[in-house]
Design a protein around this motif. Sequence first.
Motif, mmCIF file in Angstrom:
data_model
loop_
_atom_site.group_PDB
_atom_site.id
_atom_site.type_symbol
_atom_site.label_atom_id
_atom_site.label_comp_id
_atom_site.label_asym_id
_atom_site.label_seq_id
_atom_site.Cartn_x
_atom_site.Cartn_y
_atom_site.Cartn_z
ATOM 1 N N PRO A 95 0.931 -1.074 -0.116
ATOM 2 C CA PRO A 95 -0.329 0.328 -0.014
ATOM 3 C C PRO A 95 0.619 1.299 -0.025
ATOM 4 N N PHE A 96 -0.394 2.321 -0.274
ATOM 5 C CA PHE A 96 1.757 4.136 -0.813
ATOM 6 C C PHE A 96 1.100 4.140 0.819
ATOM 7 N N PRO A 97 1.973 5.155 1.565
ATOM 8 C CA PRO A 97 2.127 4.989 2.685
ATOM 9 C C PRO A 97 0.947 6.402 2.833
ATOM 10 N N MET A 98 0.115 6.017 2.468
ATOM 11 C CA MET A 98 -0.817 7.765 2.516
ATOM 12 C C MET A 98 -2.536 6.045 3.431
ATOM 13 N N SER A 99 -3.855 7.344 3.645
ATOM 14 C CA SER A 99 -4.671 6.384 4.363
ATOM 15 C C SER A 99 -4.927 5.377 3.731
ATOM 16 N N ASP A 102 -7.423 6.560 1.044
ATOM 17 C CA ASP A 102 -6.698 7.581 0.420
ATOM 18 C C ASP A 102 -5.997 5.760 -0.640
ATOM 19 N N TYR A 106 -6.946 5.477 -5.034
ATOM 20 C CA TYR A 106 -6.004 6.449 -5.586
ATOM 21 C C TYR A 106 -5.771 6.026 -7.513
ATOM 22 N N ARG A 159 -7.704 -2.281 -3.675
ATOM 23 C CA ARG A 159 -7.053 -0.717 -4.846
ATOM 24 C C ARG A 159 -7.379 -0.963 -6.434
#
Lengths: 250, 298
Positions: A95-99, A102, A106, A159
């Motif tokens: 996962p991206f370093p976001m919530s 998010d 994405y 995602r």
Amino acid sequence: MTKIVTENLHLHYGENHALRGINLNILTNKITALIGPSGCGKSTYLKTLNRMNDNVPNVKISGQVLLDSEDIYGGTVDVTKLRKKVGMVFQSPNPFPMSIYDNAAYGLRIHGVKKRLLIDEIVERSLRGAAIWDEVKDRLKTPALALSGGQQQRLCIARTLAVSPEVILMDEPTSALDPISTMKIEELMSELTKQYTVVIVTHNMQQAARISDYTAFFLLGEMIEYDETNRIFAAPKNPRTENYITGRFG
Amino acid sequence: MENSIVRAGKSKAPVETVMNVIFLICGLAAVVSVVLISLYMVFSGAPAIAKIGPLKFLAGQIWNPEASEFGILPLILASVMATGLAVAIAVPAALCVAVFLTHVADKRTAAALLFLIELLAGIPSVVYGLLGAILIVPLVFKAQTALGLPMSGSLLSAAIVLVIMILPTIISVSAAAINAVPKQYNEVSLALGSSKMQSIVHAIIPAAKSGIVSGVVLGVGRAIGETMAVMMVAGNAPIMPELLKPARLLTVGISMEWAYSSGLHREALYGVGLVLFAFIMVINVLLSSILKKGGAKR
């Protein structure tokens, strides 16, 4: 029904002839497993299906890959649209370093979806689709990296689902996970076939036998044998397939 | 007992203990320096501020030591405006260069460029001042003439010189931060159907945010503390700052008058130093806490 037709596909990484004339038909709404020892070309083959090999330097591809009878290597193909149609889940959860929210949103934002309500709705549907909604619905705004590895991988599946793909490619999606998380993802996969066509690379032959409808056995860049999974595991036609499945090498 | 793995007596080898002490002393030296400098600045600057009156000192608009007028608002505003303008121009430009170096240029070009950019960071500030005086100030003259203003050094010239001076720092720190982002974020983004630029803007830069912020903080620190280059192009009149008029920054305020100041005038210059010092501290803490927290929340 056939979703993807591969005809005489060759791939070279510089001098290395990594795929040697692959012919393979992937059927709609089925799980197709690709098995074989390390370096046999199964991951490379998987990445030709959404053209992720394009970014590798010195790669040369010949032959045809048809998605719904369209050549995905044709000159007029929009790679971003192809990848929207053919999603991918990677080996390690990333996962991206976001919530959490998010992360799930994405792809929608990339593809220009702006309406807040629509994004909310698709995020929820995707998280439900990846069987993780109940675990995260109260903390959508918290960082995704705080989730456990298994949850992260299901978030990555969500995602992918959010951009409404037709095919989902999975590159050893459970090899970094514990047995319970693996089980959850395997259960999820059979759910997914109601809507999606799934192609999964796996090192784990029990996994291939448990979850897939069809299995293709790769060895040294060639596709050795392809059949319904229960036939491949019960009565392989090629002795090399049998040797691999019974654990004599690989 | 000869073969026992249990050591008699002390649990640590003497070398370990000695090294621990050495490292502790080095660590303390840094902390003690910061504390001592802070105390020194407060003790030498605060009395003048108290004598002049904090409000008169900080909000006073006239700086005229001969008439005992010690208002430094023009200096504060000049510093804030020059730094703010410089950062507002430099950060987007530096980000673009960093993206070019890490994701667009081929490896050899990028290495060569980065080498040159890092050389820029080592050029003495007086040289930047010369370049500014020769190249930038005359350009600004043209604008001033066109608007009917007298030709002089100006806030704008100072800001432009500062942009050039802080670019290398922000570029090299941001490029390092962007390079450190795991390659898989880019792959995932591409696999979701993003274009190369979308994946840079939406996945890679957000992931590098905290490193980029560090670069910006360093740049701000350098800009607000710069003296020599700014003094050579800013005109240095202590009037309320406007873009195309002369301006005196806090740093310049101290260095110009230090040599001949005495009495309350000299103490007031200490006060200016204290204000500058407080500024740098506050900006560092605010920028890193606000921006970095913002990054974690997203």
